[in-house]
Scaffold this active site. Structure first.
Site, mmCIF file in Angstrom:
data_model
loop_
_atom_site.group_PDB
_atom_site.id
_atom_site.type_symbol
_atom_site.label_atom_id
_atom_site.label_comp_id
_atom_site.label_asym_id
_atom_site.label_seq_id
_atom_site.Cartn_x
_atom_site.Cartn_y
_atom_site.Cartn_z
ATOM 1 N N GLU A 97 0.647 8.957 5.949
ATOM 2 C CA GLU A 97 0.213 9.363 4.606
ATOM 3 C C GLU A 97 -0.566 10.671 4.660
ATOM 4 O O GLU A 97 -1.217 10.972 5.658
ATOM 5 C CB GLU A 97 -0.723 8.295 4.023
ATOM 6 C CG GLU A 97 -0.103 7.418 2.945
ATOM 7 C CD GLU A 97 0.097 8.115 1.596
ATOM 8 O OE1 GLU A 97 0.406 9.321 1.558
ATOM 9 O OE2 GLU A 97 -0.055 7.425 0.586
ATOM 10 N N ASP A 98 -0.514 11.422 3.575
ATOM 11 C CA ASP A 98 -1.335 12.618 3.475
ATOM 12 C C ASP A 98 -2.792 12.230 3.204
ATOM 13 O O ASP A 98 -3.717 12.747 3.805
ATOM 14 C CB ASP A 98 -0.807 13.568 2.379
ATOM 15 C CG ASP A 98 -0.491 12.877 1.056
ATOM 16 O OD1 ASP A 98 -0.703 11.642 0.929
ATOM 17 O OD2 ASP A 98 -0.032 13.565 0.128
ATOM 18 N N ASP A 101 -6.617 7.334 -1.018
ATOM 19 C CA ASP A 101 -7.642 7.495 -2.057
ATOM 20 C C ASP A 101 -8.138 6.113 -2.470
ATOM 21 O O ASP A 101 -9.020 5.551 -1.832
ATOM 22 C CB ASP A 101 -7.037 8.309 -3.213
ATOM 23 C CG ASP A 101 -8.037 8.618 -4.320
ATOM 24 O OD1 ASP A 101 -9.249 8.445 -4.094
ATOM 25 O OD2 ASP A 101 -7.617 9.033 -5.410
HETATM 26 P P1 IMP Z 1 -4.003 5.837 -3.637
HETATM 27 O O1 IMP Z 1 -2.908 4.821 -3.913
HETATM 28 O O2 IMP Z 1 -5.055 5.844 -4.698
HETATM 29 O O3 IMP Z 1 -4.591 5.718 -2.252
HETATM 30 O O4 IMP Z 1 -3.341 7.245 -3.828
HETATM 31 C C1 IMP Z 1 -2.737 7.947 -2.860
HETATM 32 C C2 IMP Z 1 -1.965 9.083 -3.502
HETATM 33 O O5 IMP Z 1 -2.689 9.721 -4.569
HETATM 34 C C3 IMP Z 1 -1.745 10.158 -2.478
HETATM 35 O O6 IMP Z 1 -0.566 9.929 -1.726
HETATM 36 C C4 IMP Z 1 -1.666 11.398 -3.333
HETATM 37 O O7 IMP Z 1 -0.354 11.583 -3.814
HETATM 38 C C5 IMP Z 1 -2.563 11.120 -4.515
HETATM 39 N N1 IMP Z 1 -3.899 11.734 -4.345
HETATM 40 C C6 IMP Z 1 -5.078 11.112 -4.222
HETATM 41 N N2 IMP Z 1 -6.097 11.981 -4.084
HETATM 42 C C7 IMP Z 1 -5.544 13.213 -4.130
HETATM 43 C C8 IMP Z 1 -6.098 14.561 -4.035
HETATM 44 O O8 IMP Z 1 -7.301 14.802 -3.879
HETATM 45 N N3 IMP Z 1 -5.206 15.568 -4.125
HETATM 46 C C9 IMP Z 1 -3.864 15.370 -4.292
HETATM 47 N N4 IMP Z 1 -3.312 14.138 -4.375
HETATM 48 C C10 IMP Z 1 -4.142 13.072 -4.290
HETATM 49 MG MG MG Z 2 1.305 11.210 -2.211
#
Ligand code: IMP
Ligand code: MG
Length: 175
Positions: A97-98, A101
């Site tokens: 994963e990049d 969050d």
């Molecule tokens: P999660 O399911 O909330 O962990 O979201 C993960 C996804 O949200 C990542 O793969 C990103 O596509 C997007 N995301 C969350 N934070 C950022 C950020 O600071 N910049 C860009 N994309 C983000």
């Molecule tokens: Mg993403």
């Protein structure tokens, strides 16, 4: 630095060093194991391509496109737009994963791949906004504060994924 950025948070050199470090750890931990890297598109592209050159194992790569809807409801639905090409029963999965969050994406994908009978599932993420989740991914490049970042795979309205570094978006661009 592009004008939408407040500052550069992580440089190309620091990213490269993280890939070397994580690649060495993964190489060590997966000796003798049947490793499948599963990249979550599209954000994983630069990180995966730099990281897997640093892993000295006969691994396989697969990709998924998953989008999650975090609504106000209790169900966190994950929509798989593109799925793995292979069964993963008894194989060792490392999700790439990049950024983690809220952790919802990783949590839901992990659960789904467990149900398919993977031997193990771990996560390698370049970035972890650790104040927003309690997942403790096994391999983390950098722990970052709760700011919106772009570059090196991460987008703002589908742009800036191609920046070679990670930058913090100026506040005026936030919702
Ligand atoms: P999660 O399911 O909330 O962990 O979201 C993960 C996804 O949200 C990542 O793969 C990103 O596509 C997007 N995301 C969350 N934070 C950022 C950020 O600071 N910049 C860009 N994309 C983000
Ligand atoms: Mg993403």
């Amino acid at each position: 630095m592009v004008e939408i950025l407040k500052k550069i948070l992580i440089t190309e050199k620091e990213i490269d060093e993280a890939c070397v470090r994580l690649g060495a750890e993964i190489t060590n931990d997966y000796q003798g194991k049947d490793l499948v890297l599963v990249g979550l598109l599209k954000g994983c592209i630069p990180f995966l391509s730099d990281l897997f050159k640093r892993i000295d194992l006969p691994l396989e790569t697969q990709y998924m496109v998953a989008s999650s809807y975090h609504g106000s409801t209790t169900s966190n639905e994950l929509h798989i737009k593109y799925d793995l090409e292979i069964p993963i029963k008894d194989r060792h999965i490392l999700l790439v994963e990049d950024i983690v969050d809220s952790g919802q994406t990783i949590k839901t994908v992990t659960k789904m791949l467990k149900e398919r009978g993977a031997a193990s599932i771990e996560v390698v993420t370049l970035l972890n906004k650790e104040v927003n989740n309690t997942l403790n991914p096994k391999y983390v490049g950098f722990y970052i504060p709760n700011e919106f970042v772009v570059g090196y795979g991460l987008d703002f309205n589908e742009k800036y994924r191609n920046l070679p570094y990670i930058g913090v978006l100026k506040e005026e661009y936030y919702d």
